[in-house]
Enzyme design. Sequence first.
Site, PDB file in Angstrom:
ATOM      1  N   ASP A  11       0.851  -1.190   0.000  1.00 51.35           N
ATOM      2  CA  ASP A  11       0.000   0.000   0.000  1.00 51.35           C
ATOM      3  C   ASP A  11       0.886   1.239   0.000  1.00 51.35           C
ATOM      4  O   ASP A  11       1.822   1.338   0.793  1.00 51.35           O
ATOM      5  CB  ASP A  11      -0.908   0.019   1.236  1.00 51.35           C
ATOM      6  N   ASP A 130     -13.905  -6.356  -4.812  1.00 49.39           N
ATOM      7  CA  ASP A 130     -14.077  -6.657  -3.388  1.00 49.39           C
ATOM      8  C   ASP A 130     -15.510  -7.141  -3.190  1.00 49.39           C
ATOM      9  O   ASP A 130     -16.443  -6.520  -3.705  1.00 49.39           O
ATOM     10  CB  ASP A 130     -13.888  -5.385  -2.544  1.00 49.39           C
TER      11      ASP A 130
END
Lengths: 251, 195
Positions: A11, A130
């Site tokens: 990230d 997701d």
Amino acid sequence: MLAKRIIPCLDIKDGRTVKGVNFVNLRDAGDPVELGALYSEQGADELIFLDITATHEKRKTLASLAREIARHLSIPFTIGGGIKSVEDVEVLLQSGADKISINSAAVRRPELINELAKNFGSQFVVLAVDAKQIDGDWWVHLNGGRIATEIRLLDWVKESQERGAGEILFTSMDHDGTKNGFANEITAQVSEALSIPVIASGGAGTMEHFKDVFTIGKADAGLAASIFHFREIGIGALKDYLEREDIVVRQ
Amino acid sequence: MKIAIIDYNAGNVRSVLYAMERLGIAADLTADHQRIREADKVIFPGVGEARTTMHYLRARGLDELICSLTQPVLGICLGMQLLCEHSEENDTDCLGIIPQRVIRFQPKAGEKVPHMGWNQIKVGEGSWLDPALDGEYVYFVHSYFAEIGPYTAGETDYIQPFSSVMRKDNFYATQFHPEKSGAVGRRILEGFLKV
């Protein structure tokens, strides 16, 4: 034989890795390129860089990040996070990215997948999705799982493949962060419904979880973040284990 | 040594440029005929679709230029396929340097196309690739392939055995991406620089 892939996910915020702590042997654990190079040396097969910055300078930052990674790393990498247009992607391609991943923007405007596949080729387009299980069925969620939709996971991944996605990165929001294992059953359903490769994400906690997602989950690749960042599992040791379990990995 | 990388609308010419940079070589990324002709070695990269790419090359006279080159040329991925005679991808006539046809993978149930990820190369005697690389993993992304034939210099098995390394005269080629194949890929590029 084609090897199953192990993919660490980094990230990135404002050009720096977040969560990437606890690396004593790194000069700068916040440097995505240095962390990426370390994973590459340890045997990572690919890397995914997910940008979580939300500024208007984003495109420029991402492009220079892609350029630095491409300069220093000799394994494939994907860049994702807030990509919305052909122009965003053009810059990343020119900067040396091997693939880009799109998520919410593709759900909001599915034609984006067609446009990207047509302009850059399917192999460049990773569709990230997701999903959460609600009342027995799996539903697509947006903005990192915060916004529910009325789109069924299996319908969406099939549509994405038809529109030209070259690979699916599937994250189970129910499993993400739990370290209790991947969502093997639904991952297998996604994989069997498609003719393109599937990267499974969410839930990795032990080496056995990777074995399970490759065998029961029929995934082509397994992605994890924190267990690698916090050195709970070393990539070399993971691959040795998988090889002993008769799973084909690149050594 | 002067290395030219043919600059055209292929994805990731930049990766090849950076791979050369890591070998300490400042390669010349160019579409200029003169500069390509004068280079000691030429790299012809490629990621994209066959028909559009051939059209682009023809429009710039790069097709004839590539065919006329006499120094070692390395075709990578789509670059390798375009060196062949014909590709099934949108029924495309290619450069015709290597008399070999390029066809699409026919997956059986449970098999995925594109062939994406790390797979092994089989390198036999007499290949331009170092025989020590036999069995090593390299990175592939493709849906079309060249069948095994007289110009095969290395093979890989996915759905069926196919040519992952080729050579005809001064034209060398890999279906995989050496620029993305880690330390093994580096050795392959170094090998090409020494031919």
